[in-house]
Write an enzyme that holds these catalytic residues in place. Structure first.
Site, PDB file in Angstrom:
ATOM      1  N   GLU A   9      74.361  53.634  -1.380  1.00  0.00           N
ATOM      2  CA  GLU A   9      74.697  54.431  -2.560  1.00  0.00           C
ATOM      3  C   GLU A   9      73.608  55.475  -2.793  1.00  0.00           C
ATOM      4  O   GLU A   9      72.438  55.249  -2.456  1.00  0.00           O
ATOM      5  CB  GLU A   9      74.801  53.488  -3.776  1.00  0.00           C
ATOM      6  CG  GLU A   9      75.073  54.220  -5.086  1.00  0.00           C
ATOM      7  CD  GLU A   9      75.413  53.280  -6.244  1.00  0.00           C
ATOM      8  OE1 GLU A   9      75.367  52.044  -6.064  1.00  0.00           O
ATOM      9  OE2 GLU A   9      75.721  53.806  -7.339  1.00  0.00           O
ATOM     10  N   ASN A  43      78.215  52.855  -8.815  1.00  0.00           N
ATOM     11  CA  ASN A  43      78.332  53.577 -10.075  1.00  0.00           C
ATOM     12  C   ASN A  43      78.202  55.092  -9.881  1.00  0.00           C
ATOM     13  O   ASN A  43      78.809  55.876 -10.610  1.00  0.00           O
ATOM     14  CB  ASN A  43      77.249  53.094 -11.052  1.00  0.00           C
ATOM     15  CG  ASN A  43      77.369  51.608 -11.345  1.00  0.00           C
ATOM     16  OD1 ASN A  43      78.426  51.013 -11.173  1.00  0.00           O
ATOM     17  ND2 ASN A  43      76.282  50.990 -11.793  1.00  0.00           N
ATOM     18  N   ASN A  93      85.276  52.591  -8.510  1.00  0.00           N
ATOM     19  CA  ASN A  93      84.250  51.546  -8.494  1.00  0.00           C
ATOM     20  C   ASN A  93      84.108  50.929  -9.876  1.00  0.00           C
ATOM     21  O   ASN A  93      83.887  51.657 -10.853  1.00  0.00           O
ATOM     22  CB  ASN A  93      82.901  52.143  -8.076  1.00  0.00           C
ATOM     23  CG  ASN A  93      81.778  51.112  -8.121  1.00  0.00           C
ATOM     24  OD1 ASN A  93      81.718  50.220  -7.281  1.00  0.00           O
ATOM     25  ND2 ASN A  93      80.897  51.219  -9.113  1.00  0.00           N
ATOM     26  N   GLU A  94      84.225  49.618  -9.973  1.00  0.00           N
ATOM     27  CA  GLU A  94      83.954  48.868 -11.221  1.00  0.00           C
ATOM     28  C   GLU A  94      84.470  49.609 -12.450  1.00  0.00           C
ATOM     29  O   GLU A  94      83.743  49.801 -13.438  1.00  0.00           O
ATOM     30  CB  GLU A  94      82.453  48.556 -11.348  1.00  0.00           C
ATOM     31  CG  GLU A  94      81.959  47.671 -10.221  1.00  0.00           C
ATOM     32  CD  GLU A  94      80.532  47.141 -10.406  1.00  0.00           C
ATOM     33  OE1 GLU A  94      79.834  47.561 -11.334  1.00  0.00           O
ATOM     34  OE2 GLU A  94      80.137  46.277  -9.598  1.00  0.00           O
ATOM     35  N   TYR A 151      77.096  39.516  -7.698  1.00  0.00           N
ATOM     36  CA  TYR A 151      75.684  39.323  -7.381  1.00  0.00           C
ATOM     37  C   TYR A 151      75.257  37.987  -7.976  1.00  0.00           C
ATOM     38  O   TYR A 151      75.823  37.536  -8.980  1.00  0.00           O
ATOM     39  CB  TYR A 151      74.840  40.442  -7.987  1.00  0.00           C
ATOM     40  CG  TYR A 151      75.154  41.809  -7.416  1.00  0.00           C
ATOM     41  CD1 TYR A 151      74.501  42.267  -6.281  1.00  0.00           C
ATOM     42  CD2 TYR A 151      76.104  42.642  -8.009  1.00  0.00           C
ATOM     43  CE1 TYR A 151      74.777  43.526  -5.749  1.00  0.00           C
ATOM     44  CE2 TYR A 151      76.381  43.899  -7.488  1.00  0.00           C
ATOM     45  CZ  TYR A 151      75.715  44.336  -6.362  1.00  0.00           C
ATOM     46  OH  TYR A 151      75.989  45.580  -5.843  1.00  0.00           O
ATOM     47  N   GLU A 199      80.879  44.404  -2.696  1.00  0.00           N
ATOM     48  CA  GLU A 199      79.463  44.381  -3.085  1.00  0.00           C
ATOM     49  C   GLU A 199      79.072  42.925  -3.266  1.00  0.00           C
ATOM     50  O   GLU A 199      79.733  42.197  -4.018  1.00  0.00           O
ATOM     51  CB  GLU A 199      79.198  45.144  -4.396  1.00  0.00           C
ATOM     52  CG  GLU A 199      79.263  46.648  -4.244  1.00  0.00           C
ATOM     53  CD  GLU A 199      78.838  47.390  -5.516  1.00  0.00           C
ATOM     54  OE1 GLU A 199      77.990  46.872  -6.289  1.00  0.00           O
ATOM     55  OE2 GLU A 199      79.364  48.497  -5.720  1.00  0.00           O
ATOM     56  N   GLN A 208      72.467  46.411  -1.143  1.00  0.00           N
ATOM     57  CA  GLN A 208      72.748  47.573  -0.342  1.00  0.00           C
ATOM     58  C   GLN A 208      71.904  47.478   0.927  1.00  0.00           C
ATOM     59  O   GLN A 208      71.346  46.414   1.165  1.00  0.00           O
ATOM     60  CB  GLN A 208      72.443  48.825  -1.157  1.00  0.00           C
ATOM     61  CG  GLN A 208      73.303  48.867  -2.437  1.00  0.00           C
ATOM     62  CD  GLN A 208      73.226  50.180  -3.200  1.00  0.00           C
ATOM     63  OE1 GLN A 208      72.659  51.161  -2.735  1.00  0.00           O
ATOM     64  NE2 GLN A 208      73.795  50.197  -4.415  1.00  0.00           N
TER      65      GLN A 208
HETATM   66  O1  AHR Z   1      74.712  48.007  -6.136  1.00  0.00           O
HETATM   67  C1  AHR Z   1      74.236  48.382  -7.393  1.00  0.00           C
HETATM   68  C2  AHR Z   1      75.343  48.596  -8.405  1.00  0.00           C
HETATM   69  O2  AHR Z   1      75.911  47.358  -8.735  1.00  0.00           O
HETATM   70  C3  AHR Z   1      76.506  49.424  -7.970  1.00  0.00           C
HETATM   71  O3  AHR Z   1      76.283  50.782  -8.135  1.00  0.00           O
HETATM   72  C4  AHR Z   1      77.601  48.969  -8.875  1.00  0.00           C
HETATM   73  O4  AHR Z   1      78.871  49.105  -8.289  1.00  0.00           O
HETATM   74  C5  AHR Z   1      77.230  47.544  -9.204  1.00  0.00           C
HETATM   75  O5  AHR Z   1      77.274  47.338 -10.566  1.00  0.00           O
END
Ligand code: AHR
Length: 495
Positions: free
Chosen positions: A25, A70, A170-171, A237, A283, A329
């Protein structure tokens, strides 16, 4: 003692190499000063850091997602094409600062070509329009005599790139997302986008925007989009400085996969969808430190590497449903690779990914583990993330996944010994197969105290490669405490 019965005659699914996917990103030093560094002596003529490229190549990424995250929700792709000095600088609303646009679509696609990986572009559904999204697809894939395809030719790439994977935002559920939507609003917009993109490019593989896999957002989006997309995304995450929470929280992925699968199967049955979408875990990572500084330069420990090894085991075991997964990432920002102006070094989480991607074979096969378990969770749930996993236990102390080649004459096992203090003896028993010669073993553990580090604040690891001599269909190994082990074997059928 843990006993693992491996039965290649019980396939769990065909493994898609996209499960070993990445994500980069425009965030902190991931792109600029990470994989792309114009003017650095370490970069090639395109500005790509050669050391980073080399380390990423080793991971044999099936697919690479870009440009966010994001960031994408205020990214206007046409700012990032053509002569670099003429590209506009724009405010980055997601992470602060400014975007120079010097790394854009052609640079990303050239980077994927260098890596030998498939590109996956996430579309801007925040401030972006459908017209702009269609223009992006046309710029990348248009084969006719049209204006955007012509612009690609003007920029030095006459042949269509053939980008297959496109993310529908995205999200879009989150208030941190520029232009966030309600689930119903999302379905209405994404439906229009999906239909139009397929009209332009029937080969497009579309990814709908999911949350945890089981949430109400997922339910509404899956009900609305399942007939229009090939993949539904999930992001999770995990992470904690409590050891047991950290190493076991990845099992949350099992809940996510089961939840998304149930919603997809329900929608497919009710709506009579012949080929329902599968899951893109686009992700995932351990991430619980440095979350407020906008650069996300997490420093990983070996416990985090055990969590990453477990995530990958889970994706392999569930590969009939998980067709893509993207480590978030790859460089500097919550990443296995850290750069300085002089060098690029590896964090512990690089190694389980490396060994998994190096060894994985065509088909995931049943590996049934019987041995010590962890239950209840020895630590209190203490994490920045809400995902509690105690109800999913008991967990095997040794987490295992296995793949075999189609002819059943090669086998790869990935084993995570989560015991922080003790070694664990493992007996691998094959069904209807015998080991054929010595078995190759690669084990990673935390560095020993006093060992030199490449960068003072980046923890080192010890990678030891060796061999074990099995007897017939049985191989006994000793896994060091807190270790990730790859076992690679040749096998012959005994019946
Ligand atoms: O990977 C970091 C961020 O985590 C990304 O930009 C977003 O999609 C997620 O909230």
């Amino acid at each position: 003692m843990t006993r693992i019965a491996v039965d290649p005659a019980r396939p769990l699914g065909t493994l898609d190499r996209n499960v070993f996917g990445g994500f980069v990103e425009h965030l902190g030093r991931c792109v600029y000063g990470g994989l792309y560094d114009e003017g650095s002596a370490l970069s090639d003529a395109q500005g790509f850091r050669k050391d980073v490229l080399g380390l990423l190549r080793e991971l044999r990424l099936g697919v690479l997602r870009w440009p966010g995250g994001n960031f994408v929700s205020n990214y206007h792709w046409a700012d990032g094409i053509g002569p670099k000095d003429a590209r506009p600088r724009r405010p980055d609303l997601a992470w602060g600062g400014e975007e120079s646009n010097r790394f854009g679509t052609d640079e990303f696609l050239a980077y994927c070509a260098e890596l030998g990986t498939d590109p996956y572009i996430c579309l801007n559904m925040g401030t972006g329009t459908l017209e702009e999204a269609l223009a992006w697809v046309e710029y990348c894939n248009g084969a006719g005599d049209t204006a955007w395809a012509g612009r690609r030719g003007d920029n030095g790439h006459a042949a269509p790139y053939g980008v297959r994977y496109w993310g529908l935002g995205n999200e879009m559920y989150g208030d941190w997302q520029v232009g966030a939507l309600s689930a119903e609003e999302y379905v209405r917009t994404a439906t229009r986008w999906a239909r139009a993109i397929k009209m332009l490019d029937p080969n497009a593989v579309l990814v709908s925007c999911g949350l945890t896999g089981w949430s109400d957002w997922d339910r509404v989006v899956i009900d609305g989009m399942a007939s229009l997309v090939e993949l539904h995304s999930v992001h999770i995450y995990t992470g904690s400085d409590d050891y047991w929470t950290n190493v076991l929280q990845p099992h949350q992925a099992e809940r996510a996969i089961r939840g998304a699968r149930a919603l997809i199967e329900r929608a497919a049955y009710i709506q009579k969808i012949a080929t329902p979408p599968r899951i893109a875990y686009d992700e995932w990572n351990v991430w619980f430190r440095n979350h407020d500084d906008g650069a996300l330069e997490e420093r990983y420990t070996f416990a985090d590497a055990l969590a990453v090894g477990t995530y990958l085991n889970i994706f392999v075991r569930n590969c009939d449903w998980v067709r893509m997964a993207n480590l978030a990432q790859m460089v500097n920002a919550i990443a296995p690779i850290v750069t300085t102006p002089e060098t690029a070094v590896l964090q512990p989480i690089y190694y389980p990914f490396l060994l998994h991607a190096r060894a994985a074979l065509d088909v995931a096969v049943d590996a049934y583990v019987v041995g010590p378990v962890v239950d209840p969770l020895p630590g209190d749930h203490r994490s920045r993330w809400p995902h509690r996993v105690a109800d999913l236990g008991p967990f095997n102390l040794v987490d295992a996944a296995a793949t075999a080649d189609a002819d059943r004459d090669r086998l790869a096992l990935t084993l995570v010994n989560r015991d922080p203090d003790h070694e664990e003896t493992v007996e691998i028993v094959l069904r209807d197969l015998a080991f054929d010669g010595a078995v190759a073993i690669a084990t990673v553990t935390a560095e020993e105290a006093g060992q030199a580090r490449d960068l003072p604040d980046v923890e080192g690891v010890r990678l030891q490669e060796g061999a074990e001599t099995p007897r017939g269909g049985t191989c006994v190994l000793t896994l060091p405490p807190k270790s990730f082990t790859l076992v690679e074997a040749r096998t012959t059928a005994t019946r």
